[in-house]
Design a protein around this motif. Sequence first.
Motif, PDB file in Angstrom:
ATOM      1  N   GLN A   1      13.425   2.763  -2.433  1.00  0.00           N
ATOM      2  CA  GLN A   1      13.556   2.175  -1.009  1.00  0.00           C
ATOM      3  C   GLN A   1      12.830   1.133  -0.660  1.00  0.00           C
ATOM      4  OE1 GLN A   1      13.971   5.292   1.646  1.00  0.00           O
ATOM      5  NE2 GLN A   1      15.868   6.071   1.165  1.00  0.00           N
ATOM      6  N   ARG A   2      11.426   1.558  -1.105  1.00  0.00           N
ATOM      7  CA  ARG A   2      10.309   0.592  -0.774  1.00  0.00           C
ATOM      8  C   ARG A   2      10.586  -0.788  -1.747  1.00  0.00           C
ATOM      9  NH1 ARG A   2       7.463   0.870   3.312  1.00  0.00           N
ATOM     10  NH2 ARG A   2       7.126   3.204   2.908  1.00  0.00           N
ATOM     11  N   CYS A   3      10.897  -0.532  -2.962  1.00  0.00           N
ATOM     12  CA  CYS A   3      11.305  -1.631  -3.645  1.00  0.00           C
ATOM     13  C   CYS A   3      12.398  -2.420  -3.217  1.00  0.00           C
ATOM     14  CB  CYS A   3      11.553  -1.248  -5.267  1.00  0.00           C
ATOM     15  SG  CYS A   3      10.146  -0.606  -6.060  1.00  0.00           S
ATOM     16  N   ALA A   4      13.405  -1.851  -2.757  1.00  0.00           N
ATOM     17  CA  ALA A   4      14.518  -2.403  -2.110  1.00  0.00           C
ATOM     18  C   ALA A   4      14.353  -3.282  -0.982  1.00  0.00           C
ATOM     19  CB  ALA A   4      15.666  -1.766  -1.612  1.00  0.00           C
TER      20      ALA A   4
ATOM     21  N   LEU B   1       1.034  -1.190   0.042  1.00  0.00           N
ATOM     22  CA  LEU B   1       0.062   0.073   0.094  1.00  0.00           C
ATOM     23  C   LEU B   1       0.797   1.199   0.138  1.00  0.00           C
ATOM     24  CD1 LEU B   1      -2.655  -1.237   2.547  1.00  0.00           C
ATOM     25  CD2 LEU B   1      -3.025  -0.978   0.018  1.00  0.00           C
ATOM     26  N   GLU B   2       1.814   1.163   1.069  1.00  0.00           N
ATOM     27  CA  GLU B   2       2.927   2.407   0.692  1.00  0.00           C
ATOM     28  C   GLU B   2       3.386   2.398  -0.573  1.00  0.00           C
ATOM     29  OE1 GLU B   2       2.953   5.001   2.920  1.00  0.00           O
ATOM     30  OE2 GLU B   2       1.276   3.827   3.612  1.00  0.00           O
ATOM     31  N   LEU B   3       3.797   1.511  -1.257  1.00  0.00           N
ATOM     32  CA  LEU B   3       4.476   1.329  -2.448  1.00  0.00           C
ATOM     33  C   LEU B   3       3.582   2.436  -3.764  1.00  0.00           C
ATOM     34  CD1 LEU B   3       7.042   0.374  -4.296  1.00  0.00           C
ATOM     35  CD2 LEU B   3       5.462  -1.430  -4.933  1.00  0.00           C
ATOM     36  N   ILE B   4       2.145   2.072  -3.267  1.00  0.00           N
ATOM     37  CA  ILE B   4       1.165   2.360  -4.280  1.00  0.00           C
ATOM     38  C   ILE B   4       1.210   4.031  -3.854  1.00  0.00           C
ATOM     39  CG2 ILE B   4      -1.006   2.843  -4.799  1.00  0.00           C
ATOM     40  CD1 ILE B   4      -1.449  -0.264  -4.386  1.00  0.00           C
TER      41      ILE B   4
ATOM     42  N   LEU C   1      11.113  -4.704  -0.595  1.00  0.00           N
ATOM     43  CA  LEU C   1      10.320  -5.788  -1.046  1.00  0.00           C
ATOM     44  C   LEU C   1      11.220  -6.898  -1.793  1.00  0.00           C
ATOM     45  CD1 LEU C   1       7.352  -3.658  -2.408  1.00  0.00           C
ATOM     46  CD2 LEU C   1       7.251  -5.675  -0.790  1.00  0.00           C
ATOM     47  N   ASP C   2      12.259  -6.349  -2.449  1.00  0.00           N
ATOM     48  CA  ASP C   2      13.422  -7.479  -2.874  1.00  0.00           C
ATOM     49  C   ASP C   2      13.854  -8.323  -1.761  1.00  0.00           C
ATOM     50  OD1 ASP C   2      13.277  -6.371  -5.381  1.00  0.00           O
ATOM     51  OD2 ASP C   2      15.077  -5.481  -5.208  1.00  0.00           O
ATOM     52  N   GLU C   3      13.872  -7.650  -0.690  1.00  0.00           N
ATOM     53  CA  GLU C   3      14.616  -8.460   0.750  1.00  0.00           C
ATOM     54  C   GLU C   3      13.139  -9.690   1.064  1.00  0.00           C
ATOM     55  OE1 GLU C   3      16.406  -6.214   3.732  1.00  0.00           O
ATOM     56  OE2 GLU C   3      17.441  -5.310   2.206  1.00  0.00           O
ATOM     57  N   GLN C   4      11.954  -8.773   1.424  1.00  0.00           N
ATOM     58  CA  GLN C   4      10.749  -9.547   2.069  1.00  0.00           C
ATOM     59  C   GLN C   4       9.916 -10.505   1.192  1.00  0.00           C
ATOM     60  OE1 GLN C   4       8.628  -6.530   3.921  1.00  0.00           O
ATOM     61  NE2 GLN C   4       6.781  -6.886   2.635  1.00  0.00           N
ATOM     62  N   GLY C   5      10.051  -9.926  -0.114  1.00  0.00           N
ATOM     63  CA  GLY C   5       9.121 -10.912  -1.106  1.00  0.00           C
ATOM     64  C   GLY C   5       8.147  -9.634  -1.752  1.00  0.00           C
ATOM     65  N   TRP C   6       7.863 -10.174  -2.943  1.00  0.00           N
ATOM     66  CA  TRP C   6       6.836  -9.496  -3.655  1.00  0.00           C
ATOM     67  C   TRP C   6       5.318 -10.256  -3.593  1.00  0.00           C
ATOM     68  CZ3 TRP C   6       7.628  -4.497  -5.836  1.00  0.00           C
ATOM     69  CH2 TRP C   6       9.172  -4.134  -5.946  1.00  0.00           C
ATOM     70  N   GLY C   7       5.263 -11.161  -2.966  1.00  0.00           N
ATOM     71  CA  GLY C   7       4.374 -12.138  -3.105  1.00  0.00           C
ATOM     72  C   GLY C   7       2.903 -11.492  -3.503  1.00  0.00           C
ATOM     73  N   GLU C   8       2.403 -10.820  -2.565  1.00  0.00           N
ATOM     74  CA  GLU C   8       0.959 -10.293  -2.958  1.00  0.00           C
ATOM     75  C   GLU C   8       0.928  -8.921  -3.533  1.00  0.00           C
ATOM     76  OE1 GLU C   8      -1.889 -12.420   0.307  1.00  0.00           O
ATOM     77  OE2 GLU C   8      -1.014 -10.694   0.908  1.00  0.00           O
ATOM     78  N   LEU C   9       1.906  -8.492  -4.347  1.00  0.00           N
ATOM     79  CA  LEU C   9       1.871  -7.125  -4.957  1.00  0.00           C
ATOM     80  C   LEU C   9       0.732  -7.267  -5.828  1.00  0.00           C
ATOM     81  CD1 LEU C   9       3.062  -4.544  -5.491  1.00  0.00           C
ATOM     82  CD2 LEU C   9       4.307  -5.528  -7.377  1.00  0.00           C
ATOM     83  N   GLY C  10       0.550  -8.249  -6.778  1.00  0.00           N
ATOM     84  CA  GLY C  10      -0.309  -8.366  -7.682  1.00  0.00           C
ATOM     85  C   GLY C  10      -1.828  -8.062  -7.242  1.00  0.00           C
ATOM     86  N   LEU C  11      -2.256  -8.897  -6.016  1.00  0.00           N
ATOM     87  CA  LEU C  11      -3.372  -8.725  -5.273  1.00  0.00           C
ATOM     88  C   LEU C  11      -3.755  -7.477  -4.977  1.00  0.00           C
ATOM     89  CD1 LEU C  11      -5.889 -10.324  -3.706  1.00  0.00           C
ATOM     90  CD2 LEU C  11      -4.305 -10.120  -1.956  1.00  0.00           C
ATOM     91  N   VAL C  12      -2.907  -6.734  -4.272  1.00  0.00           N
ATOM     92  CA  VAL C  12      -2.856  -5.446  -3.687  1.00  0.00           C
ATOM     93  C   VAL C  12      -2.980  -4.253  -4.987  1.00  0.00           C
ATOM     94  CG1 VAL C  12      -2.015  -3.314  -2.332  1.00  0.00           C
ATOM     95  CG2 VAL C  12      -1.945  -5.854  -1.504  1.00  0.00           C
TER      96      VAL C  12
ATOM     97  N   ASP D   1       7.210  10.001  -5.692  1.00  0.00           N
ATOM     98  CA  ASP D   1       8.539  10.128  -4.725  1.00  0.00           C
ATOM     99  C   ASP D   1       9.253   8.876  -5.131  1.00  0.00           C
ATOM    100  OD1 ASP D   1      10.161   9.943  -2.702  1.00  0.00           O
ATOM    101  OD2 ASP D   1       8.552  10.176  -1.087  1.00  0.00           O
ATOM    102  N   ALA D   2      10.265   9.491  -6.248  1.00  0.00           N
ATOM    103  CA  ALA D   2      11.320   8.277  -6.685  1.00  0.00           C
ATOM    104  C   ALA D   2      12.305   7.564  -5.661  1.00  0.00           C
ATOM    105  CB  ALA D   2      11.810   8.930  -7.759  1.00  0.00           C
ATOM    106  N   GLU D   3      12.608   8.334  -4.544  1.00  0.00           N
ATOM    107  CA  GLU D   3      13.486   7.960  -3.650  1.00  0.00           C
ATOM    108  C   GLU D   3      12.757   7.067  -2.888  1.00  0.00           C
ATOM    109  OE1 GLU D   3      16.688   6.755  -1.803  1.00  0.00           O
ATOM    110  OE2 GLU D   3      16.649   7.951  -3.761  1.00  0.00           O
ATOM    111  N   ALA D   4      11.783   7.467  -2.202  1.00  0.00           N
ATOM    112  CA  ALA D   4      10.869   6.314  -1.352  1.00  0.00           C
ATOM    113  C   ALA D   4      10.507   4.999  -2.026  1.00  0.00           C
ATOM    114  CB  ALA D   4       9.823   7.184  -0.764  1.00  0.00           C
ATOM    115  N   TYR D   5      10.202   5.350  -3.387  1.00  0.00           N
ATOM    116  CA  TYR D   5       9.693   4.188  -4.153  1.00  0.00           C
ATOM    117  C   TYR D   5      10.864   3.194  -4.156  1.00  0.00           C
ATOM    118  CZ  TYR D   5       7.878   1.612  -8.117  1.00  0.00           C
ATOM    119  OH  TYR D   5       7.176   0.632  -8.588  1.00  0.00           O
TER     120      TYR D   5
END
Length: 162
Positions: A34-37, A18-21, A39-50, A28-32
Amino acid sequence: MTVTEVAGTPTADRSTYLELIRELARSDAEAYRQRCAELDEQGWGELGLVVGAGFFLAARRHLAAFSDRAAIIQFVADTRIEIVRTRFDFDAKVAESLIESATTGDISQVEQLDPNLVIEVEMLLLRSLLKPLSEDELSRFLADVGSLSEQWATDAPTGGVR
């Protein structure tokens, strides 16, 4: 991703998505990044759902603006022009089909699309759809996305993306 309890039922914590959205909507390119990094660590599992829930709700909010095919084509063209200075682009026909699917409920044109392509196009369209929202409106919208994505996860036979 963590799991929290809501009314006695385990609920996945989708706040990172939700924060990525939010960061995408605010450009906010910088925050985006950082959020992608994160998610790279924790996993992108439910991104499609959200993202799917967010896109569905955002397209429905703009139902009047998407009253006919010409309006959808114009929105897609405007969005592509808006992102021309970035390294991103998308297939206009795919974008038009996704909007039509969200606004009409007819998924026949999109059900065979690559899920990763769908997520990418929906995110780029979401940026344009959400940009005009105030912070309060965006927060309320994201709360609705969280609720809908939870409902979809619960309703889906495998607990996954619809």
